[in-house]
Design a protein around this motif. Sequence first.
Motif, mmCIF file in Angstrom:
data_model
loop_
_atom_site.group_PDB
_atom_site.id
_atom_site.type_symbol
_atom_site.label_atom_id
_atom_site.label_comp_id
_atom_site.label_asym_id
_atom_site.label_seq_id
_atom_site.Cartn_x
_atom_site.Cartn_y
_atom_site.Cartn_z
ATOM 1 N N HIS A 70 0.564 -1.338 -0.086
ATOM 2 C CA HIS A 70 -0.028 0.134 0.051
ATOM 3 C C HIS A 70 0.694 1.289 0.167
ATOM 4 C CE1 HIS A 70 -3.755 -2.026 0.757
ATOM 5 N NE2 HIS A 70 -2.994 -2.952 1.774
ATOM 6 N N ILE A 71 2.022 1.317 0.419
ATOM 7 C CA ILE A 71 2.670 2.537 0.757
ATOM 8 C C ILE A 71 4.202 2.191 0.224
ATOM 9 C CG2 ILE A 71 3.340 1.905 3.148
ATOM 10 C CD1 ILE A 71 2.628 5.009 3.456
ATOM 11 N N PHE A 72 4.994 2.943 -0.213
ATOM 12 C CA PHE A 72 6.572 2.905 -0.583
ATOM 13 C C PHE A 72 7.142 2.743 0.732
ATOM 14 C CE2 PHE A 72 4.999 5.579 -4.188
ATOM 15 C CZ PHE A 72 5.562 4.584 -5.087
ATOM 16 N N GLY A 73 8.295 1.527 0.428
ATOM 17 C CA GLY A 73 9.082 1.641 1.551
ATOM 18 C C GLY A 73 10.091 2.702 2.072
ATOM 19 N N MET A 74 10.254 3.525 1.196
ATOM 20 C CA MET A 74 11.073 4.718 1.335
ATOM 21 C C MET A 74 10.254 5.693 2.164
ATOM 22 S SD MET A 74 10.008 6.575 -0.932
ATOM 23 C CE MET A 74 10.968 8.073 -1.128
ATOM 24 N N VAL A 98 -9.798 12.449 9.437
ATOM 25 C CA VAL A 98 -9.610 13.866 9.063
ATOM 26 C C VAL A 98 -8.066 14.086 9.154
ATOM 27 C CG1 VAL A 98 -9.928 16.358 9.736
ATOM 28 C CG2 VAL A 98 -11.772 14.819 10.234
ATOM 29 N N PHE A 99 -7.713 14.827 7.874
ATOM 30 C CA PHE A 99 -6.249 14.874 7.508
ATOM 31 C C PHE A 99 -6.111 16.232 7.103
ATOM 32 C CE2 PHE A 99 -2.817 14.051 4.205
ATOM 33 C CZ PHE A 99 -1.770 14.393 4.885
ATOM 34 N N ALA A 100 -5.183 16.899 7.730
ATOM 35 C CA ALA A 100 -4.708 18.212 7.341
ATOM 36 C C ALA A 100 -3.350 17.970 6.516
ATOM 37 C CB ALA A 100 -4.534 19.203 8.640
ATOM 38 N N HIS A 101 -3.419 18.310 5.329
ATOM 39 C CA HIS A 101 -2.069 18.020 4.593
ATOM 40 C C HIS A 101 -0.831 18.467 5.264
ATOM 41 C CE1 HIS A 101 0.440 17.289 0.978
ATOM 42 N NE2 HIS A 101 -0.810 16.261 0.584
ATOM 43 N N CYS A 102 -0.287 17.534 5.565
ATOM 44 C CA CYS A 102 1.389 17.833 5.904
ATOM 45 C C CYS A 102 2.359 17.349 5.140
ATOM 46 C CB CYS A 102 1.434 17.277 7.475
ATOM 47 S SG CYS A 102 1.056 15.513 7.647
ATOM 48 N N CYS A 103 2.237 16.116 4.677
ATOM 49 C CA CYS A 103 3.540 15.728 3.552
ATOM 50 C C CYS A 103 2.876 14.680 2.807
ATOM 51 C CB CYS A 103 4.462 15.432 4.624
ATOM 52 S SG CYS A 103 4.317 13.829 5.373
ATOM 53 N N PRO A 104 3.408 14.202 1.901
ATOM 54 C CA PRO A 104 2.920 12.974 0.861
ATOM 55 C C PRO A 104 2.813 11.952 1.441
ATOM 56 C CG PRO A 104 4.404 14.642 -0.112
ATOM 57 C CD PRO A 104 4.612 15.208 1.160
ATOM 58 N N HIS A 105 3.885 11.738 2.614
ATOM 59 C CA HIS A 105 3.835 10.418 3.356
ATOM 60 C C HIS A 105 2.648 9.993 4.028
ATOM 61 C CE1 HIS A 105 8.535 10.041 3.157
ATOM 62 N NE2 HIS A 105 8.139 10.603 1.950
ATOM 63 N N ILE A 106 2.272 10.989 4.751
ATOM 64 C CA ILE A 106 0.964 10.698 5.590
ATOM 65 C C ILE A 106 -0.399 10.788 4.528
ATOM 66 C CG2 ILE A 106 0.003 11.409 7.645
ATOM 67 C CD1 ILE A 106 2.488 10.267 8.223
ATOM 68 N N ARG A 107 -0.061 11.732 3.633
ATOM 69 C CA ARG A 107 -1.320 11.643 2.658
ATOM 70 C C ARG A 107 -1.592 10.279 2.006
ATOM 71 N NH1 ARG A 107 -3.631 15.043 -1.499
ATOM 72 N NH2 ARG A 107 -4.969 13.622 -2.431
ATOM 73 N N GLN A 108 -0.395 9.350 1.897
ATOM 74 C CA GLN A 108 -0.688 8.220 1.195
ATOM 75 C C GLN A 108 -1.495 7.136 2.267
ATOM 76 O OE1 GLN A 108 -0.090 7.115 -1.920
ATOM 77 N NE2 GLN A 108 -1.020 4.820 -1.318
ATOM 78 N N SER A 109 -0.917 7.316 3.685
ATOM 79 C CA SER A 109 -1.423 6.642 4.751
ATOM 80 C C SER A 109 -2.870 6.991 4.715
ATOM 81 C CB SER A 109 -0.875 6.940 6.041
ATOM 82 O OG SER A 109 0.424 6.648 5.925
ATOM 83 N N PHE A 110 -3.489 8.247 4.627
ATOM 84 C CA PHE A 110 -4.815 8.434 4.686
ATOM 85 C C PHE A 110 -5.474 8.176 3.687
ATOM 86 C CE2 PHE A 110 -7.928 12.096 3.270
ATOM 87 C CZ PHE A 110 -8.682 11.705 4.143
ATOM 88 N N GLU A 111 -5.018 8.256 2.250
ATOM 89 C CA GLU A 111 -5.867 7.726 1.263
ATOM 90 C C GLU A 111 -5.951 6.298 1.196
ATOM 91 O OE1 GLU A 111 -7.578 9.806 -0.533
ATOM 92 O OE2 GLU A 111 -6.328 11.646 -0.644
ATOM 93 N N SER A 112 -4.944 5.469 1.658
ATOM 94 C CA SER A 112 -5.016 3.831 1.514
ATOM 95 C C SER A 112 -6.175 3.581 2.490
ATOM 96 C CB SER A 112 -3.809 3.452 1.791
ATOM 97 O OG SER A 112 -3.731 1.919 1.574
ATOM 98 N N TRP A 113 -5.970 4.335 3.670
ATOM 99 C CA TRP A 113 -7.011 3.673 4.747
ATOM 100 C C TRP A 113 -8.357 4.008 4.447
ATOM 101 C CZ3 TRP A 113 -5.534 5.071 10.602
ATOM 102 C CH2 TRP A 113 -6.533 4.640 11.422
#
Length: 373
Positions: A70-74, A98-113
Amino acid sequence: MATAQTAALDRFSHTIKERHAYAQAWKERTGGKVAGYFCSYVPEEVLYALRVLPVRVLGTHEPQDLTERHIFGMFCPYSRDVLFQGLSGRYDYADGLVFAHCCPHIRQSFESWRIHRPVQFSHLMWVPSLVQSPHAVPFFEDGVRKLAAAAERWTGRRLADDALSGAVDTYNLNRRLLAQLYELRKPDPPIITGTQAMEIVIASTLMDKAEHNQWLQELLAHPPQPSAGGVRLMAVGSENDDTGIIALLESLGAAVVIEDNCLGNRYFYEEVSRDGDLLSAVAARYLEKPPCPQRDIGPRIRADYLTGLARDYGVQGVVFLRQKFCDPHAYETPILQQTFKDQGLPTLLLELDVTTPYGQYKTRIEAFMELFL
């Protein structure tokens, strides 16, 4: 009295360990909803005023392989750890995200979830990167109002002025009490250890603020005896919900007297102004608090801000606790290392992963502590 003080502190750490049970019990007791959130830029007061309990999504620092597809290893360990919590069903009691866009990494976690473990309500807020811009607060205020409107539709409640005012008062009191708690870290030796302070702040992100306020007031009325003390260190870095690394530092002769991260002083820094429109004031407070490196763009202020913290808390050295692959913090680390060197403050860099290599870090911390002998 010592036993009572220990019990008062233990309540916070117990809540962290039993965070899911706490939130579920809160739902049953109040009939409200629970929303998991990923970033300290989420304006919690808006949700709280609508009888929603905002709960910070945290990791558990255990090995897992569920997120690899679901998410890149890096991507940073924190983003992988919190996604694991969602995909494994540990937050299935949560009604919203609820996600306040902080960075692309956490954005991916939110979207995949929200794709693979859908919830009743999910909402993405955009946060301006250049928070110093004159357009930043109006832009974010629009996002706050959109969150309020979306949450009203979700909960079936209207965001009444008196409910928002009460939520702001409750959150402002929490910030005021946490600021008083942090004053107990300034004496030498500190009254409150870094580990204890971290647990109290993390518990605040998981609990009903009114109850957390009550617990804090009881603790501040009868604070514990001074700690053992030690070399006064400041911890700087990425999101860190691993109290174990702070406890390790303090077991090896350090006293972590202040930290700069979104689960430390930046979480409760400054109150919401009571002047003018409250939603505007809420938006201003979240953007005008000390920025993380992701938003320290343009006229950079973090170096001056952090050296000021170091002076206020009598810091003797700095430990960088940086999530692996966290680019914004990696970019600023060399700048801050030089800044602290110019102030005569030694630094140590430790990269955080999902699990912490305590044996390796113990050796490195012991070598660092020898600088102060």
